[in-house]
Design a protein around this motif. Sequence first.
Motif, PDB file in Angstrom:
ATOM      1  N   LEU A 128       0.983  -1.033   0.062  1.00 24.71           N
ATOM      2  CA  LEU A 128      -0.044   0.111  -0.070  1.00 24.71           C
ATOM      3  C   LEU A 128       0.914   1.242   0.066  1.00 24.71           C
ATOM      4  O   LEU A 128       2.021   1.319   0.551  1.00 24.71           O
ATOM      5  N   TRP A 129       0.529   2.233  -0.808  1.00 25.67           N
ATOM      6  CA  TRP A 129       1.228   3.353  -1.083  1.00 25.67           C
ATOM      7  C   TRP A 129       0.477   4.747  -0.623  1.00 25.67           C
ATOM      8  O   TRP A 129      -0.827   4.561  -0.710  1.00 25.67           O
ATOM      9  N   THR A 130       1.230   5.693   0.008  1.00 23.80           N
ATOM     10  CA  THR A 130       0.366   7.005   0.234  1.00 23.80           C
ATOM     11  C   THR A 130      -0.053   7.569  -1.103  1.00 23.80           C
ATOM     12  O   THR A 130       0.660   7.623  -2.063  1.00 23.80           O
ATOM     13  N   ASP A 131      -1.237   8.268  -0.971  1.00 23.59           N
ATOM     14  CA  ASP A 131      -1.888   8.576  -2.313  1.00 23.59           C
ATOM     15  C   ASP A 131      -1.096  10.011  -2.620  1.00 23.59           C
ATOM     16  O   ASP A 131      -0.713  10.817  -1.691  1.00 23.59           O
ATOM     17  N   ARG A 132      -0.859  10.453  -3.933  1.00 24.02           N
ATOM     18  CA  ARG A 132      -0.144  11.607  -4.131  1.00 24.02           C
ATOM     19  C   ARG A 132      -1.037  13.096  -3.741  1.00 24.02           C
ATOM     20  O   ARG A 132      -0.449  13.886  -3.300  1.00 24.02           O
ATOM     21  N   ASN A 133      -2.054  13.062  -4.036  1.00 21.06           N
ATOM     22  CA  ASN A 133      -2.951  13.948  -3.741  1.00 21.06           C
ATOM     23  C   ASN A 133      -3.548  14.180  -2.211  1.00 21.06           C
ATOM     24  O   ASN A 133      -3.722  15.188  -1.904  1.00 21.06           O
ATOM     25  N   ASN A 134      -3.791  13.012  -1.782  1.00 28.45           N
ATOM     26  CA  ASN A 134      -3.979  13.082  -0.304  1.00 28.45           C
ATOM     27  C   ASN A 134      -3.223  11.977   0.413  1.00 28.45           C
ATOM     28  O   ASN A 134      -3.539  10.999   0.393  1.00 28.45           O
ATOM     29  N   PRO A 135      -2.403  12.673   1.016  1.00 28.79           N
ATOM     30  CA  PRO A 135      -1.398  11.959   1.797  1.00 28.79           C
ATOM     31  C   PRO A 135      -1.790  10.974   2.910  1.00 28.79           C
ATOM     32  O   PRO A 135      -1.383  10.310   3.515  1.00 28.79           O
ATOM     33  N   GLY A 136      -2.985  11.287   3.419  1.00 29.20           N
ATOM     34  CA  GLY A 136      -3.727  10.577   4.466  1.00 29.20           C
ATOM     35  C   GLY A 136      -4.280   9.144   3.959  1.00 29.20           C
ATOM     36  O   GLY A 136      -4.405   8.343   5.034  1.00 29.20           O
ATOM     37  N   LEU A 137      -4.377   8.911   2.586  1.00 34.99           N
ATOM     38  CA  LEU A 137      -5.020   7.703   2.298  1.00 34.99           C
ATOM     39  C   LEU A 137      -3.743   6.716   1.955  1.00 34.99           C
ATOM     40  O   LEU A 137      -2.695   7.163   1.432  1.00 34.99           O
ATOM     41  N   LYS A 138      -4.013   5.470   2.167  1.00 33.03           N
ATOM     42  CA  LYS A 138      -3.114   4.339   1.859  1.00 33.03           C
ATOM     43  C   LYS A 138      -3.871   3.559   0.617  1.00 33.03           C
ATOM     44  O   LYS A 138      -4.886   2.939   0.821  1.00 33.03           O
ATOM     45  N   VAL A 139      -3.430   3.535  -0.516  1.00 31.20           N
ATOM     46  CA  VAL A 139      -4.129   2.922  -1.604  1.00 31.20           C
ATOM     47  C   VAL A 139      -3.227   2.127  -2.283  1.00 31.20           C
ATOM     48  O   VAL A 139      -2.076   2.210  -2.303  1.00 31.20           O
ATOM     49  N   CYS A 140      -3.801   1.010  -3.153  1.00 31.38           N
ATOM     50  CA  CYS A 140      -2.935   0.167  -3.982  1.00 31.38           C
ATOM     51  C   CYS A 140      -2.606   0.711  -5.240  1.00 31.38           C
ATOM     52  O   CYS A 140      -2.823   1.691  -5.364  1.00 31.38           O
ATOM     53  N   LYS A 141      -1.657  -0.025  -6.033  1.00 32.48           N
ATOM     54  CA  LYS A 141      -0.747   0.747  -7.037  1.00 32.48           C
ATOM     55  C   LYS A 141      -2.117   0.941  -8.122  1.00 32.48           C
ATOM     56  O   LYS A 141      -1.755   1.813  -9.152  1.00 32.48           O
ATOM     57  N   GLU A 142      -3.098   0.221  -8.145  1.00 37.63           N
ATOM     58  CA  GLU A 142      -4.262   0.345  -9.365  1.00 37.63           C
ATOM     59  C   GLU A 142      -4.699   1.715  -8.919  1.00 37.63           C
ATOM     60  O   GLU A 142      -5.508   2.438  -9.929  1.00 37.63           O
ATOM     61  N   ASP A 143      -4.845   2.182  -7.754  1.00 32.77           N
ATOM     62  CA  ASP A 143      -5.595   3.233  -7.413  1.00 32.77           C
ATOM     63  C   ASP A 143      -5.021   4.743  -7.069  1.00 32.77           C
ATOM     64  O   ASP A 143      -5.472   5.445  -6.843  1.00 32.77           O
ATOM     65  N   ILE A 144      -3.582   4.505  -7.353  1.00 31.48           N
ATOM     66  CA  ILE A 144      -2.823   5.563  -7.231  1.00 31.48           C
ATOM     67  C   ILE A 144      -3.449   6.783  -8.068  1.00 31.48           C
ATOM     68  O   ILE A 144      -3.450   6.344  -9.315  1.00 31.48           O
ATOM     69  N   ASP A 145      -3.709   8.058  -7.659  1.00 30.84           N
ATOM     70  CA  ASP A 145      -3.821   9.082  -8.644  1.00 30.84           C
ATOM     71  C   ASP A 145      -2.735   9.604  -9.168  1.00 30.84           C
ATOM     72  O   ASP A 145      -1.511   9.857  -8.679  1.00 30.84           O
ATOM     73  N   GLU A 146      -2.602  10.289 -10.269  1.00 26.63           N
ATOM     74  CA  GLU A 146      -1.567  11.240 -10.719  1.00 26.63           C
ATOM     75  C   GLU A 146      -1.769  12.405 -10.274  1.00 26.63           C
ATOM     76  O   GLU A 146      -2.759  12.917  -9.443  1.00 26.63           O
ATOM     77  N   TYR A 147      -0.529  13.308 -10.206  1.00 26.01           N
ATOM     78  CA  TYR A 147      -0.502  14.470  -9.507  1.00 26.01           C
ATOM     79  C   TYR A 147      -1.693  15.435 -10.207  1.00 26.01           C
ATOM     80  O   TYR A 147      -1.687  15.460 -11.372  1.00 26.01           O
ATOM     81  N   ASP A 148      -2.249  16.233  -9.250  1.00 28.09           N
ATOM     82  CA  ASP A 148      -3.146  17.071  -9.532  1.00 28.09           C
ATOM     83  C   ASP A 148      -2.411  18.432 -10.381  1.00 28.09           C
ATOM     84  O   ASP A 148      -1.477  18.892  -9.659  1.00 28.09           O
ATOM     85  N   PRO A 149      -2.571  18.864 -11.272  1.00 30.07           N
ATOM     86  CA  PRO A 149      -1.861  19.766 -12.049  1.00 30.07           C
ATOM     87  C   PRO A 149      -1.863  21.104 -11.422  1.00 30.07           C
ATOM     88  O   PRO A 149      -1.127  22.038 -11.567  1.00 30.07           O
ATOM     89  N   TRP A 150      -2.892  21.495 -10.484  1.00 31.27           N
ATOM     90  CA  TRP A 150      -3.412  22.675 -10.056  1.00 31.27           C
ATOM     91  C   TRP A 150      -2.592  22.669  -8.771  1.00 31.27           C
ATOM     92  O   TRP A 150      -2.186  23.805  -8.031  1.00 31.27           O
ATOM     93  N   ARG A 151      -1.877  21.449  -8.295  1.00 28.22           N
ATOM     94  CA  ARG A 151      -1.188  21.431  -6.954  1.00 28.22           C
ATOM     95  C   ARG A 151       0.542  21.578  -7.514  1.00 28.22           C
ATOM     96  O   ARG A 151       1.460  21.768  -6.493  1.00 28.22           O
ATOM     97  N   LEU A 152       0.838  21.412  -8.815  1.00 29.55           N
ATOM     98  CA  LEU A 152       2.119  21.603  -9.019  1.00 29.55           C
ATOM     99  C   LEU A 152       2.693  23.079  -9.248  1.00 29.55           C
ATOM    100  O   LEU A 152       2.043  23.894  -9.215  1.00 29.55           O
ATOM    101  N   PRO A 153       3.805  23.265  -9.056  1.00 30.80           N
ATOM    102  CA  PRO A 153       4.408  24.697  -9.171  1.00 30.80           C
ATOM    103  C   PRO A 153       3.780  25.287 -10.473  1.00 30.80           C
ATOM    104  O   PRO A 153       4.085  24.549 -11.442  1.00 30.80           O
ATOM    105  N   ALA A 154       3.838  26.725 -10.439  1.00 31.67           N
ATOM    106  CA  ALA A 154       3.496  27.258 -11.621  1.00 31.67           C
ATOM    107  C   ALA A 154       4.803  27.356 -12.625  1.00 31.67           C
ATOM    108  O   ALA A 154       5.888  27.194 -12.244  1.00 31.67           O
ATOM    109  N   ARG A 155       4.346  27.435 -13.889  1.00 26.08           N
ATOM    110  CA  ARG A 155       5.503  27.310 -14.981  1.00 26.08           C
ATOM    111  C   ARG A 155       6.148  28.559 -15.090  1.00 26.08           C
ATOM    112  O   ARG A 155       5.608  29.903 -14.527  1.00 26.08           O
ATOM    113  N   GLU A 156       7.666  28.782 -15.464  1.00 25.74           N
ATOM    114  CA  GLU A 156       8.294  29.962 -15.375  1.00 25.74           C
ATOM    115  C   GLU A 156       7.880  30.717 -16.648  1.00 25.74           C
ATOM    116  O   GLU A 156       7.756  30.295 -17.680  1.00 25.74           O
TER     117      GLU A 156
END
Length: 76
Positions: free
Chosen positions: A32-60
């Motif tokens: 079980l892995w910590t979810d990338r968008n909600n670190p409080g969740l422990k999920v399996c490999k099939e249910d891991i989310d991709e990073y939410d683009p709104w949470r990534l730093p802005a482009r230069e």
Amino acid sequence: MPVEGFLDTRGRQYLAIGLCDRCKRQFPLDELWTDRNNPGLKVCKEDIDEYDPWRLPAREGEQVALMYPRPDEELS
């Protein structure tokens, strides 16, 4: 919830079984892995989310220069 089978945890880092917070299936705890968008969740490999683009730093911003710049003074 009936147990469907035996999960073999021998030889693993943890001798424990955990539940995926999304699909509610049983997995050995080290699968079980910590979810990338909600670190409080422990999920399996099939249910891991991709990073939410709104949470990534802005482009230069791009540095764009004009080919023939003109001064800001009035031309008379």
